[in-house]
Design a protein around this motif. Structure first.
Motif, mmCIF file in Angstrom:
data_model
loop_
_atom_site.group_PDB
_atom_site.id
_atom_site.type_symbol
_atom_site.label_atom_id
_atom_site.label_comp_id
_atom_site.label_asym_id
_atom_site.label_seq_id
_atom_site.Cartn_x
_atom_site.Cartn_y
_atom_site.Cartn_z
ATOM 1 N N PRO A 284 -1.806 7.877 11.165
ATOM 2 C CA PRO A 284 -0.040 7.225 11.358
ATOM 3 C C PRO A 284 0.734 8.226 12.247
ATOM 4 O O PRO A 284 1.772 7.873 12.245
ATOM 5 N N ASP B 190 -12.139 1.727 11.966
ATOM 6 C CA ASP B 190 -10.971 2.244 12.824
ATOM 7 C C ASP B 190 -9.929 2.712 11.880
ATOM 8 O O ASP B 190 -9.265 3.745 12.488
ATOM 9 N N GLU B 191 -9.554 1.628 10.956
ATOM 10 C CA GLU B 191 -8.443 2.105 9.819
ATOM 11 C C GLU B 191 -8.456 3.249 9.096
ATOM 12 O O GLU B 191 -7.518 4.151 9.352
ATOM 13 N N ILE C 184 8.647 5.554 16.045
ATOM 14 C CA ILE C 184 8.933 4.883 15.371
ATOM 15 C C ILE C 184 10.888 5.890 13.998
ATOM 16 O O ILE C 184 11.205 5.390 14.396
ATOM 17 N N VAL D 53 2.016 -1.859 14.284
ATOM 18 C CA VAL D 53 2.770 -1.231 13.235
ATOM 19 C C VAL D 53 4.004 -0.493 13.821
ATOM 20 O O VAL D 53 5.220 -0.721 12.871
ATOM 21 N N GLN D 54 4.299 -0.247 14.877
ATOM 22 C CA GLN D 54 5.698 1.145 15.585
ATOM 23 C C GLN D 54 6.683 -0.417 14.769
ATOM 24 O O GLN D 54 7.636 -0.361 14.209
ATOM 25 N N ALA E 160 1.162 2.886 6.370
ATOM 26 C CA ALA E 160 0.872 2.529 7.881
ATOM 27 C C ALA E 160 -0.540 2.434 7.884
ATOM 28 O O ALA E 160 -1.175 1.614 8.713
ATOM 29 N N ARG E 161 -1.513 3.370 7.575
ATOM 30 C CA ARG E 161 -2.977 2.693 7.111
ATOM 31 C C ARG E 161 -2.948 1.508 7.236
ATOM 32 O O ARG E 161 -3.544 0.644 7.655
ATOM 33 N N ARG F 20 -6.704 -2.172 19.437
ATOM 34 C CA ARG F 20 -5.651 -1.299 18.367
ATOM 35 C C ARG F 20 -4.988 -1.236 19.071
ATOM 36 O O ARG F 20 -4.185 -0.430 18.600
ATOM 37 N N SER F 21 -4.711 -1.163 20.491
ATOM 38 C CA SER F 21 -3.076 -0.735 21.033
ATOM 39 C C SER F 21 -2.572 -1.365 20.689
ATOM 40 O O SER F 21 -1.367 -0.981 20.310
ATOM 41 N N PHE G 195 -1.784 -1.219 9.376
ATOM 42 C CA PHE G 195 -2.670 -1.105 11.238
ATOM 43 C C PHE G 195 -3.814 -1.588 10.651
ATOM 44 O O PHE G 195 -4.528 -2.727 11.626
ATOM 45 N N GLY G 196 -4.205 -1.230 9.881
ATOM 46 C CA GLY G 196 -5.889 -2.161 9.194
ATOM 47 C C GLY G 196 -5.568 -4.001 9.164
ATOM 48 O O GLY G 196 -6.749 -4.722 10.022
ATOM 49 N N GLN H 173 -4.991 -4.452 13.239
ATOM 50 C CA GLN H 173 -6.603 -4.505 13.910
ATOM 51 C C GLN H 173 -7.131 -5.717 13.749
ATOM 52 O O GLN H 173 -8.175 -6.239 14.779
ATOM 53 N N LYS H 174 -7.361 -5.916 11.861
ATOM 54 C CA LYS H 174 -8.311 -6.821 12.228
ATOM 55 C C LYS H 174 -7.519 -8.691 12.835
ATOM 56 O O LYS H 174 -8.302 -9.549 13.499
ATOM 57 N N LEU I 95 2.365 7.775 16.046
ATOM 58 C CA LEU I 95 3.193 6.659 15.982
ATOM 59 C C LEU I 95 4.788 6.869 15.251
ATOM 60 O O LEU I 95 5.172 6.931 15.984
ATOM 61 N N ASP J 35 2.357 5.091 23.849
ATOM 62 C CA ASP J 35 3.134 3.104 24.339
ATOM 63 C C ASP J 35 4.123 3.524 25.006
ATOM 64 O O ASP J 35 4.114 2.649 26.461
ATOM 65 N N ASN K 295 13.726 4.974 17.410
ATOM 66 C CA ASN K 295 13.904 3.645 17.194
ATOM 67 C C ASN K 295 14.567 3.420 15.143
ATOM 68 O O ASN K 295 15.984 3.516 15.410
ATOM 69 N N GLU L 110 -1.285 -0.788 17.201
ATOM 70 C CA GLU L 110 -0.455 0.328 16.841
ATOM 71 C C GLU L 110 1.081 -0.196 17.304
ATOM 72 O O GLU L 110 2.019 0.123 16.378
ATOM 73 N N ASP L 111 0.843 -1.060 18.787
ATOM 74 C CA ASP L 111 2.872 -1.450 18.846
ATOM 75 C C ASP L 111 3.084 -2.191 17.604
ATOM 76 O O ASP L 111 4.348 -1.818 17.187
ATOM 77 N N PHE M 256 -7.119 5.727 12.128
ATOM 78 C CA PHE M 256 -6.328 5.915 12.967
ATOM 79 C C PHE M 256 -5.259 6.906 12.267
ATOM 80 O O PHE M 256 -5.101 7.610 11.088
ATOM 81 N N MET N 273 -13.503 -0.089 7.100
ATOM 82 C CA MET N 273 -12.438 -0.152 7.635
ATOM 83 C C MET N 273 -11.911 1.616 8.328
ATOM 84 O O MET N 273 -11.090 2.164 8.053
#
Lengths: 566, 191
Positions: free
Chosen positions: A61, A55-56, A68, B53-54, B32-33, B46-47, B36-37, B40-41, A64, A277, A71, B50-51, A59, A53
């Motif tokens: 939060p 990457d997680e 959000i 997640v949003q 969020a994590r 990654r990018s 994302f996790g 991502q998998k 982003l 983004d 939005n 993230e999209d 990350f 994990m």
């Protein structure tokens, strides 16, 4: 079952959906079959890697959230960008201050310059001898008659456009009545009435146009030109009024969806809000139609830098500088790249930041980065000056407060350092790092600053650490320091729990917390665990570390104790 | 607002008052994590994750009015995330004309030398996962990585427990085959 069938069920073990009987058969088989055992190890290892994990955990939060939030705000109707609400306008007051003494001026008392209509007190005009407006040497004044000007209380939110028309009508009528009076006065001064009337007419029209521009700028009405909107949006961006900036940009984009100026500005706003983004989306549109747009390249360079693509970022900023030598932004980004490189190019970065400050001294971030550079060069006084300039231009730059705090701490100016952090916290109340930083200063001030060393003083430090952990529960330093305070207060369990968390988060200097946990164990006679931790510390810590000698002595003491017992 | 429960936060969001964004932020911070996790998998990028997640949290906010607050929020959010991921995969497929396979080309033949280090092995394992169909990949990730119960996965996928168990069986077999193909797990002949 044969080996192939057993092997095909290895994945199901990982998914924990194998029946109990099948599981026991498999376990029994693995004990006797080396080949299947090998495959089992490989499958287990592969599944373990899938569970990684990292990457997680990397990350963030918060990166982003801005997008959000934007939005969802649209959805709840308190839109940042969509709804344009008409704010109650400030009253427009004309000729309220004297051009000579700049004091307030009652409308009935005002005397206007016959040439440029600048308002004066009659005494001021007389004592000055002529009009005090720059470049105007008119010796005659006029007093408009028959004009009634609305008072502030008469204006209402719904009459914005009506008021505007009224103000313009008033100005024009003032100009016209001025012309009559100017003519009258001019005859008296034996100058050619016709020539002077024409001149006065031109002046009056020019003044009307000027005031019309002021009215346009002062009233939040629709119908502003694209350029005016862009200028206002940029101004609002610089003031961090992002909602207002986006409103203007959206209006422009509604009329022309690919307007490059508006897209670049929106990209800049989104970048300020960390919504990379969205920034890239807008920049792609701009660069698709104009690949030489220097500002877009500069912004893309910044996004790439934030995403860790330093090579691409450098290429973009170089290209942007080549296209437009007078753009400050790519200089600043290139400076950032040079400053934050593993082997920092301080000379190159200084050149870039100097250029950025030279080209846009009104941009606070340019001073901020110049300050960062000077800080890196250990020019504390210079850095303090740069941060002061930055904060003079933008009082909301919390990073500048934080960095200035670091310098002040080094200069043992703890009180001002704390003041800076208080301001930074007021601007960023949800940033755990700043609370941690403030706890460190309070800590140092307690120990070195000659403050009364009472236990209650630690409460402030403790509350900062608690807040820091609440906001950002991944800061090993905060846990470790809180553990230290618990240890001082003889709270073994709490201290141990905090040290454990600090160690589990595996910071680079994890040995420090092994050292402190070892000392904690030693205090509570957990000799074996203490020796283990202290050994761990001594294997990694540099001998200059502040508790190195103490740890050495403590470990020797624990070993002697164990030997005595045995 | 981090101390409020999920259901309290949902109620505040539904009320649509000034506190709604802060309440929603507390939900976002909590999940969020996770989202994302999972993304991502599933996407291997990654990018794009993230999209996703949003998109997930924007959709979540819009759909809170229909959410039954008696039920746990996590599977509900993951269900939205799953749909966002599928949408993203469809878009990628449309853009590239093929199944998206992460940052690198996962369909490349494995290079024996590439398995030299653990990091490279990990990459190969991830590629093997990305080579599976989304529905198989999803059950593996939700079960193995996110440690969800079979019932929760069934809720996310909108099918029965039995179907999920079957899907997991198939997914495990396909992953094993992919791992063998890439030389991460010894093939039967090699043993």
């Amino acid at each position: 079952m044969n080996c192939g069938q057993f092997q095909s069920s290895l994945g199901l073990v990982q998914l924990d959906i194998l029946k109990e009987s099948e599981r026991s058969d498999l376990d029994a088989h693995l004990k006797v079959c080396g080949a299947c055992q090998l495959v089992s190890d490989e499958v287990n290892s592969a599944y373990e890697m899938l569970r990684d994990m990292s990457d997680e955990q990397a990350f963030k939060p918060d990166s982003l959230w801005a997008g959000i939030k934007m939005n969802i705000k649209k959805d709840v109707g308190v839109t940042d960008t969509a709804t344009v609400t008409i704010q109650p306008t400030k009253p427009i007051l004309i000729a309220l201050s004297c051009s000579y003494c700049h004091d307030s001026l009652a409308r009935g008392e005002a005397r206007y310059c016959a040439s440029c209509l600048a308002p004066h007190h009659s005494d001021c005009f007389r004592s000055h001898g002529h009009c005090s407006a720059m470049g105007c040497e008119e010796t005659l004044t006029v007093k408009p008659q028959g004009i009634e000007i609305s008072t502030p209380g008469q204006r209402s939110r719904t009459t914005t456009r009506g008021s505007r028309k009224f103000v313009l009508a008033m100005i024009i009528s003032m100009g016209v009545s001025t012309l009559g009076l100017v003519g009258h006065q001019l005859i008296q001064s034996q100058r050619s009435a016709q020539v002077m009337q024409e001149e006065a007419l031109l002046e009056a029209h020019s003044r009307v146009r000027e005031l019309e521009g002021q009215v346009e700028a002062a009233l939040p009405i629709k119908g502003l030109s694209r350029e005016a909107r862009l200028a206002r949006a940029e101004l609002n961006r610089l003031k961090r009024n992002y909602t207002e900036a986006l409103k203007d940009v959206e209006v422009i984009l509604k009329n022309a969806e690919n307007d490059p100026g508006a897209l670049v500005l929106r990209a800049h706003v989104l970048l300020d809000l960390n919504h990379t983004d969205g920034t890239m989306r807008d920049l792609r549109k701009v660069l698709a139609s104009d690949k030489d747009n220097a500002m877009a390249l500069g912004l893309r360079s910044h996004v790439k830098l934030l995403n860790g693509d330093r090579v691409g970022s450098l290429a973009d900023s170089n290209a942007a500088i080549e296209i437009d030598l007078d753009g400050y932004y790519p200089y600043r980004v290139r400076g950032e790249i040079r400053l934050t490189a593993e082997e920092a190019d301080l000379v190159g970065a200084e050149d870039d930041f100097r250029n950025a400050v030279r080209l846009a001294p009104q941009i606070s971030d340019n001073h901020y980065w110049y300050g960062r550079l000077l800080q890196e060069k250990d020019d504390k006084e210079g850095a303090l000056r740069a941060y002061a300039q930055c904060l003079d231009l933008d009082k909301k730059n919390w990073r500048a407060y934080c960095n200035r705090d670091t310098i002040r701490r080094l200069l043992h100016d703890y009180d001002n350092a704390l003041r800076d952090l208080d301001k930074a916290i007021a601007l960023q109340p949800k940033n755990g790092h700043i609370f941690l930083q403030r706890s460190k200063i309070r800590w140092v001030r307690l120990r070195k600053g000659g403050i009364d060393y009472r236990e209650a003083q630690w409460d402030d430090v403790m509350s900062d650490l608690n807040e820091s952990i609440r906001l950002q529960p991944y800061l090993p330093d905060a846990y470790g320091r809180r553990g230290f305070i618990h240890r001082r207060r003889k709270k073994f369990k709490e201290a141990l729990s905090d040290y454990n968390r600090a160690i589990n988060l595996e910071p680079e200097d994890v040995y420090v917390w092994y050292g402190y946990r070892g000392l904690l164990y030693a205090e509570y006679n957990e000799s074996k665990k203490g020796i283990e931790d202290l050994t761990q510390y001594l294997e990694s810590a540099p001998s200059t570390h502040q508790i190195f000698n103490r740890v050495q002595k403590e470990r020797s003491r624990l070993r002697r104790e164990i030997e005595k017992r045995e | 607002m981090t101390h409020i429960s999920d259901s309290q936060a949902v109620e505040i969001c539904r009320s649509g008052g000034e506190d709604a964004p802060d309440a929603f932020k507390s939900i976002y911070d909590r999940y969020a994590r996770n989202v994302f996790g999972y993304s991502q998998k599933m996407l291997g990028n990654r990018s794009l994750a993230e999209d996703a997640v949003q998109e997930t949290f924007t959709k979540l906010f819009r759909s809170l009015a229909h959410y039954d607050s008696q039920r746990p929020l996590k599977p509900y959010i993951l269900k939205i995330a799953h749909n966002a991921v599928l949408d993203c995969l469809k878009r990628q497929k449309h853009l590239k004309g093929q199944q998206p396979l992460g940052d690198d080309q996962a369909s490349q033949e494995p290079d024996a030398r590439a398995l030299a280090t653990k990091a490279e092995t990990k990459k190969e394992v991830e590629k093997a996962l990305l080579a599976l169909a989304p529905e198989h990949r999803s059950v593996l990730v939700l079960r193995h990585v996110r440690a969800l119960k079979v019932q929760e996965i069934a809720e996310i996928h909108g099918c029965s427990d039995r179907a999920i168990r079957n899907r997991m069986n198939i997914a495990a077999g396909l992953l094993e085959r992919e791992l063998r193909r890439r030389g991460i797990v010894s093939s039967e002949g090699q043993i």
